[in-house]
Design an enzyme around this catalytic site. Structure first.
Site, mmCIF file in Angstrom:
data_model
loop_
_atom_site.group_PDB
_atom_site.id
_atom_site.type_symbol
_atom_site.label_atom_id
_atom_site.label_comp_id
_atom_site.label_asym_id
_atom_site.label_seq_id
_atom_site.Cartn_x
_atom_site.Cartn_y
_atom_site.Cartn_z
ATOM 1 N N LYS A 85 0.826 -1.217 0.000
ATOM 2 C CA LYS A 85 0.000 0.000 0.000
ATOM 3 C C LYS A 85 0.860 1.267 0.000
ATOM 4 O O LYS A 85 0.457 2.302 -0.522
ATOM 5 C CB LYS A 85 -0.955 -0.005 1.185
ATOM 6 C CG LYS A 85 -2.098 -1.003 1.008
ATOM 7 C CD LYS A 85 -3.153 -0.857 2.082
ATOM 8 C CE LYS A 85 -4.435 -1.575 1.688
ATOM 9 N NZ LYS A 85 -4.294 -3.052 1.731
ATOM 10 N N GLU A 107 -10.601 6.822 2.871
ATOM 11 C CA GLU A 107 -11.490 6.018 3.693
ATOM 12 C C GLU A 107 -10.787 4.697 3.944
ATOM 13 O O GLU A 107 -9.927 4.271 3.180
ATOM 14 C CB GLU A 107 -12.838 5.815 3.006
ATOM 15 C CG GLU A 107 -12.972 4.569 2.174
ATOM 16 C CD GLU A 107 -12.195 4.630 0.866
ATOM 17 O OE1 GLU A 107 -12.065 5.722 0.296
ATOM 18 O OE2 GLU A 107 -11.720 3.563 0.428
ATOM 19 N N SER A 376 2.232 -9.670 -0.535
ATOM 20 C CA SER A 376 1.804 -8.263 -0.531
ATOM 21 C C SER A 376 1.997 -7.578 0.815
ATOM 22 O O SER A 376 2.172 -6.361 0.863
ATOM 23 C CB SER A 376 0.339 -8.160 -0.966
ATOM 24 O OG SER A 376 -0.478 -8.994 -0.175
#
Ligand SMILES: *Cc1c(COP(=O)(O)O)cnc(C)c1O
Length: 412
Positions: A85, A107, A376
């Protein structure tokens, strides 16, 4: 092809009031993409701040356990805040600076994207507001604590079901009122154009590195590349390094949850039971009922628990370039345990979907086969969910008691 479309998927289905903001964002993104100095600045920042390039770890023990088939693991878990991310939020942060905006909003559901955005905002000196369903705020006390300490304002949303989709509505309402000085940091390769393409571009750093690394370490391309698919950003990131090589098979692994028969999964494509729809800014596959109402989804991994999928992946599926599979919650926990025991890696439950599918396919591959699994993120955040699934009663009771104190989100 029309801009922002991937085959029949994608587009930019947004409220009229946001049209000018999207136009300006698209322009800024296209200019940045055409400017080699921007990508260089991005690379330098990711080196200096997020430990890039992340290693491509040779999984020596797993490889031995599979009779010498060669298993490599791309280590996105080593990024700032523990997942891929960071690649996306830091990239968008640089773009925000370039556009001269001062404030970002986001969000978050489980809190991972909120955390990543909060660190980016602190680092780049931007004001930051994160919208979160009130129910999620209660379940995610530790993440809320850290976001606030980082200087972010966390706004609990009490409307509707008090979860992610209500937080999305509230963030959109903020953006409509604040778009002149505010950027909305979208967390995955979804939404209206330019978000899917832009997020995939920032994440392409994964595939770019992985391709160079496998050539250097193995002297050849891999036979298969596995990645989990929530919204689709880490998968697009690693796949992009190999898309132009048809001999490399690309496998996207969705959340099979408790099985594909009922509604307790988030396998939009692998279940073959979703329909093309238009919502949240894009045209893509959504799990929906006969009236077009979005279904509720389930996964042991919060990051894969999403009703839609990137329009870029929807198109790659339709072209037959990416194969989609689903891993069940039980298979995922087993894969996580095996990777811990064999390699000492604590993978996120999301990433463990890719591991589970690789473990299923390895025995049937050629003796000299070579694969890459995209890890990930790291699994520290999943301690309560994993403890809940453990057989060890003493640890389970101890950790679940702590979970009750925090009211940390449990699966389901
Ligand atoms: C958020 C998250 C995902 C899912 O997002 P994608 O956009 O599909 O990559 C996967 N793995 C981890 C560790 C995450 O935090």
């Amino acid at each position: 092809m029309k801009k922002g479309y991937f085959g029949p998927f994608g587009g930019s289905f947004i409220p009229e009031v946001l049209r000018e903001t999207f136009r300006q964002l698209t322009l800024a993104y296209e200019e940045a993409r055409a400017d080699p100095a921007f990508w260089q600045a991005y690379l330098r920042m990711m080196e200096n701040y997020s430990g890039r390039p992340t290693p491509l770890t040779f999984a020596e023990n797993l490889s031995r356990e599979f009779d010498g088939r060669r298993v490599y693991i791309k280590r996105e878990d080593l990024n700032q805040t523990g997942a891929h991310k960071a690649n996306n939020v830091m990239g968008q942060g640089l773009l925000v600076k370039r556009m001269g905006k001062k404030r970002v909003i986001a969000e978050t559901g489980a809190g991972q994207h909120g955390m990543a955005t909060a660190t980016m905002a602190a680092r780049l000196g931007l004001e930051c507001v994160v919208y979160m369903g009130a129910e999620d705020v209660a379940r995610q006390r530790p993440n809320v604590f850290w976001m606030e300490q980082l200087g972010t304002t966390v706004v609990p949303v009490t409307a509707g079901s008090q979860t992610l989709k209500d937080a999305i509505n509230e963030a959109m309402r903020d953006w409509v009122a604040s778009m002149d000085d505010t950027h909305y940091v979208l967390g995955t390769a979804c939404g209206g154009h330019p978000f899917p393409e832009m997020v995939a571009w920032f994440q392409s750093i994964i595939g770019l590195e992985a391709k160079g690394q496998i050539m250097a370490q193995e002297g050849r391309l891999p036979d298969k590349v596995f990645a989990c698919v929530g919204g689709g950003s880490n998968a697009m990131g690693i796949f992009s390094g190999f898309l132009e090589h048809p001999e490399v098979e690309l496998i996207g692994v969705e959340a099979g949850g408790e099985g594909l028969q009922g509604d307790r999964h988030a396998a939009r494509i692998a279940s073959g039971r979703s329909a093309v729809g238009v919502t949240q800014g894009m045209k893509t596959y959504f799990l929906q009922d006969d009236d077009g109402q979005m279904k509720s989804t389930h996964s042991v991994a919060a990051g894969l628990d999403y009703v839609g999928v990137s329009p870029i992946l929807a198109d790659l599926h339709q072209q037959g370039r990416v194969r989609f599979e689903a891993a069940l919650d039980t298979e995922v926990v087993a894969a996580l345990k095996r990777l811990m025991k064999s390699e000492g890696l604590i993978a996120a439950l999301e990433s463990s979907h890719a591991v589970a599918q690789a473990l299923k396919e390895l025995p049937d591959m050629a003796d000299d086969a070579c694969i890459i699994i995209n890890l990930s993120g790291r699994g520290d955040k999943d301690i309560f969910t994993v403890a809940d699934a453990l057989d060890d009663q003493a640890w389970r009771d101890f950790i679940m008691e702590k979970a009750a104190q925090y009211k940390v989100r449990q699966s389901g």
